[in-house]
Design a protein around this motif. Structure first.
Motif, PDB file in Angstrom:
ATOM      1  N   LEU A  97      33.255 -14.278  15.341  1.00 46.13           N
ATOM      2  CA  LEU A  97      32.312 -13.421  14.623  1.00 46.13           C
ATOM      3  C   LEU A  97      32.877 -13.001  13.280  1.00 46.13           C
ATOM      4  O   LEU A  97      32.171 -12.971  12.269  1.00 46.13           O
ATOM      5  CB  LEU A  97      31.973 -12.182  15.463  1.00 46.13           C
ATOM      6  CG  LEU A  97      31.028 -12.402  16.653  1.00 46.13           C
ATOM      7  CD1 LEU A  97      30.934 -11.135  17.487  1.00 46.13           C
ATOM      8  CD2 LEU A  97      29.652 -12.828  16.169  1.00 46.13           C
ATOM      9  N   TRP A  98      34.176 -12.675  13.281  1.00 41.14           N
ATOM     10  CA  TRP A  98      34.829 -12.268  12.033  1.00 41.14           C
ATOM     11  C   TRP A  98      34.799 -13.407  11.022  1.00 41.14           C
ATOM     12  O   TRP A  98      34.510 -13.204   9.845  1.00 41.14           O
ATOM     13  CB  TRP A  98      36.265 -11.844  12.331  1.00 41.14           C
ATOM     14  CG  TRP A  98      37.013 -11.357  11.124  1.00 41.14           C
ATOM     15  CD1 TRP A  98      36.919 -10.140  10.517  1.00 41.14           C
ATOM     16  CD2 TRP A  98      37.992 -12.094  10.383  1.00 41.14           C
ATOM     17  NE1 TRP A  98      37.775 -10.068   9.439  1.00 41.14           N
ATOM     18  CE2 TRP A  98      38.440 -11.253   9.334  1.00 41.14           C
ATOM     19  CE3 TRP A  98      38.528 -13.378  10.499  1.00 41.14           C
ATOM     20  CZ2 TRP A  98      39.401 -11.661   8.423  1.00 41.14           C
ATOM     21  CZ3 TRP A  98      39.482 -13.786   9.591  1.00 41.14           C
ATOM     22  CH2 TRP A  98      39.916 -12.936   8.556  1.00 41.14           C
ATOM     23  N   GLU A  99      35.097 -14.619  11.470  1.00 38.15           N
ATOM     24  CA  GLU A  99      35.081 -15.775  10.576  1.00 38.15           C
ATOM     25  C   GLU A  99      33.666 -16.086  10.092  1.00 38.15           C
ATOM     26  O   GLU A  99      33.453 -16.431   8.925  1.00 38.15           O
ATOM     27  CB  GLU A  99      35.668 -16.990  11.297  1.00 38.15           C
ATOM     28  CG  GLU A  99      37.164 -16.893  11.551  1.00 38.15           C
ATOM     29  CD  GLU A  99      37.696 -18.094  12.302  1.00 38.15           C
ATOM     30  OE1 GLU A  99      36.869 -18.954  12.687  1.00 38.15           O
ATOM     31  OE2 GLU A  99      38.922 -18.182  12.493  1.00 38.15           O
ATOM     32  N   LYS A 100      32.689 -15.950  11.008  1.00 39.32           N
ATOM     33  CA  LYS A 100      31.295 -16.236  10.654  1.00 39.32           C
ATOM     34  C   LYS A 100      30.797 -15.273   9.584  1.00 39.32           C
ATOM     35  O   LYS A 100      29.976 -15.627   8.736  1.00 39.32           O
ATOM     36  CB  LYS A 100      30.419 -16.147  11.894  1.00 39.32           C
ATOM     37  CG  LYS A 100      28.986 -16.637  11.670  1.00 39.32           C
ATOM     38  CD  LYS A 100      28.201 -16.653  12.969  1.00 39.32           C
ATOM     39  CE  LYS A 100      26.787 -17.171  12.742  1.00 39.32           C
ATOM     40  NZ  LYS A 100      25.998 -17.192  14.007  1.00 39.32           N
ATOM     41  N   LEU A 101      31.289 -14.044   9.639  1.00 41.79           N
ATOM     42  CA  LEU A 101      30.881 -13.035   8.651  1.00 41.79           C
ATOM     43  C   LEU A 101      31.704 -13.115   7.380  1.00 41.79           C
ATOM     44  O   LEU A 101      31.659 -12.224   6.536  1.00 41.79           O
ATOM     45  CB  LEU A 101      31.005 -11.638   9.267  1.00 41.79           C
ATOM     46  CG  LEU A 101      30.000 -11.312  10.375  1.00 41.79           C
ATOM     47  CD1 LEU A 101      30.401 -10.038  11.101  1.00 41.79           C
ATOM     48  CD2 LEU A 101      28.596 -11.171   9.787  1.00 41.79           C
ATOM     49  N   GLY A 102      32.481 -14.181   7.255  1.00 47.52           N
ATOM     50  CA  GLY A 102      33.249 -14.383   6.032  1.00 47.52           C
ATOM     51  C   GLY A 102      34.448 -13.485   5.904  1.00 47.52           C
ATOM     52  O   GLY A 102      34.823 -13.086   4.805  1.00 47.52           O
ATOM     53  N   GLY A 103      35.056 -13.152   7.036  1.00 50.85           N
ATOM     54  CA  GLY A 103      36.242 -12.307   6.985  1.00 50.85           C
ATOM     55  C   GLY A 103      35.929 -10.847   6.821  1.00 50.85           C
ATOM     56  O   GLY A 103      36.740 -10.051   6.368  1.00 50.85           O
ATOM     57  N   ARG A 104      34.704 -10.444   7.200  1.00 51.90           N
ATOM     58  CA  ARG A 104      34.317  -9.038   7.141  1.00 51.90           C
ATOM     59  C   ARG A 104      34.214  -8.486   8.547  1.00 51.90           C
ATOM     60  O   ARG A 104      34.020  -9.218   9.509  1.00 51.90           O
ATOM     61  CB  ARG A 104      32.970  -8.861   6.429  1.00 51.90           C
ATOM     62  CG  ARG A 104      33.007  -9.245   4.956  1.00 51.90           C
ATOM     63  CD  ARG A 104      31.629  -9.156   4.315  1.00 51.90           C
ATOM     64  NE  ARG A 104      30.746 -10.188   4.820  1.00 51.90           N
ATOM     65  CZ  ARG A 104      29.602  -9.949   5.440  1.00 51.90           C
ATOM     66  NH1 ARG A 104      29.215  -8.708   5.672  1.00 51.90           N
ATOM     67  NH2 ARG A 104      28.825 -10.934   5.843  1.00 51.90           N
ATOM     68  N   GLY A 105      34.325  -7.180   8.687  1.00 49.42           N
ATOM     69  CA  GLY A 105      34.187  -6.548  10.005  1.00 49.42           C
ATOM     70  C   GLY A 105      32.775  -6.703  10.531  1.00 49.42           C
ATOM     71  O   GLY A 105      31.844  -6.999   9.788  1.00 49.42           O
TER      72      GLY A 105
END
Length: 279
Positions: free
Chosen positions: A267-275
C-alpha cells in the motif's frame, strides 16, 4: 529530533545511518538496541546498535529495506531528522576474556557483530569470525572484520563466495576447541549454528530480535521461551543461551503478521511512498 549525519549503502537495500544522539552514545554498549520512530505516524521498530562515538555524540545502525518502515527510512538523506530514538535498550553483551571465541554473523547483523568482535578482541580473546549472506553481493564489512579477527571465514547460501552454507563449521570445531560462540543474524541461521555447536558443548549466545513494540518490558509482544520459561527479549535479553531457545515457537511468532506487513508495504509503495493517510 535526531539528525542523520552519515548515510551509506553497504549492499543492495542495506543502509548504514550515523545519527547524532549524544545521550544514547554516552551510555551505549555492544549488544544493546534502540527503538526508532520515523515521524508522528510511524511505527516503533527495534534496531541493534552497530557503533557509537562519544566524542562525536553519534550512534550507528544498519538496516535492510524489507518492509514499509525500513523502506521509508531508506529514503531519508543526510541532514534529515528522525523524530524519535529511544535507547540504549536491553542488556549489554557480556564482554570478558573467555579464551577462544567463535563469532558467526549473517545479514544486517554483521554490523553489530563487528562491534562485538572488536570488544571481544580488546578483552584478550582469540576470535574466529564467520560472516555470511545469501549471496556475495550482500556481504559487507569484510575487510574490517578480517582485520579484527585472528581467523576469518566467509560463507554464502549459494556458494557464490567462500563456503556454501555453514556445514563446514563442524570441521572447524573438530579441529579447534572453543570456549564460547556468539551468533547474530536470521533466526534460521542462529538455530543452525546452535545445532552445530551443541554436540561440542560450546556455550552459544544468540541475539533475539522478535516482534517488539515498546522495548521496555510493558507490552509483552517480544516474549520468547528460553529453558521452558517465558522471557521478554527487550528486558531479559536480547542475548540468550541459544541451546535453550524454543526456535520453533520463535519462528511462528515472527511470521504471525507477515500478511499484514506485506500489505502495508504494498500500500505504501502504491501510494508513491506516502502514508496511508495521504502523507
Amino acid at each position: 529530533m535526531y539528525k542523520i549525519v552519515t548515510k551509506k549503502e553497504l549492499a543492495p537495500k542495506i543502509k548504514l545511518f550515523e545519527v547524532y544522539a549524544p545521550e544514547i552514545a554516552e551510555k551505549a554498549k555492544p549488544g544493546q538496541f534502540i527503538i526508532l520512530i520515523i515521524d508522528e505516524k510511524g511505527e516503533r521498530i527495534p534496531l541493534t546498535i552497530a557503533g557509537y562515538n562519544t566524542e562525536k555524540g553519534t550512534i550507528t545502525f544498519v538496516f535492510n529495506e524489507v518492509g514499509k518502515t525500513t523502506k521509508q527510512l531508506g529514503l531519508l538523506k543526510e541532514g534529515d531528522c528522525i523524530q524519535s530514538i529511544t535507547g540504549p535498550l536491553g542488556n549489554p553483551s557480556e564482554i570478558r576474556n573467555f579464551g577462544k571465541v567463535l563469532c558467526v554473523a549473517g545479514g544486517v547483523m554483521i554490523a553489530p557483530m563487528l562491534l562485538q568482535v572488536k570488544a571481544l578482541r580488546e578483552a584478550g580473546n582469540t576470535v574466529t569470525t564467520v560472516m555470511g549472506a545469501r549471496i556475495k553481493e550482500l556481504l559487507f564489512f569484510e575487510e574490517e572484520m578480517r582485520a579484527l579477527s585472528h581467523n576469518f571465514y566467509v560463507a554464502t547460501d549459494d556458494g557464490s563466495k567462500g563456503y556454501k552454507g555453514l556445514s563446514f563449521l563442524k570441521e572447524v570445531l573438530e579441529k579447534e576447541k572453543f570456549d564460547r560462540c556468539v551468533t547474530m543474524g536470521p533466526v534460521v541461521m542462529m538455530q543452525n549454528v546452535c545445532e552445530i555447536t551443541k554436540p561440542f558443548g560450546i556455550p552459544t549466545i544468540v541475539t533475539l530480535t522478535p516482534i517488539m513494540v515498546d522495548g521496555m518490558g510493558m507490552c509483552g509482544v517480544c516474549r520468547v521461551t528460553v529453558g521452558g520459561e517465558t522471557k521478554f527479549a527487550c528486558v531479559d535479553g536480547p542475548e540468550f543461551d541459544g541451546h535453550k531457545v524454543d526456535f520453533e515457537e520463535l519462528v511462528k511468532r515472527q511470521r504471525m503478521f507477515l500478511p499484514e506487513e506485506r500489505l502495508s508495504s504494498l500500500l505504501w509503495e502504491k501510494l508513491g511512498g506516502r502514508g496511508c493517510g495521504g502523507r
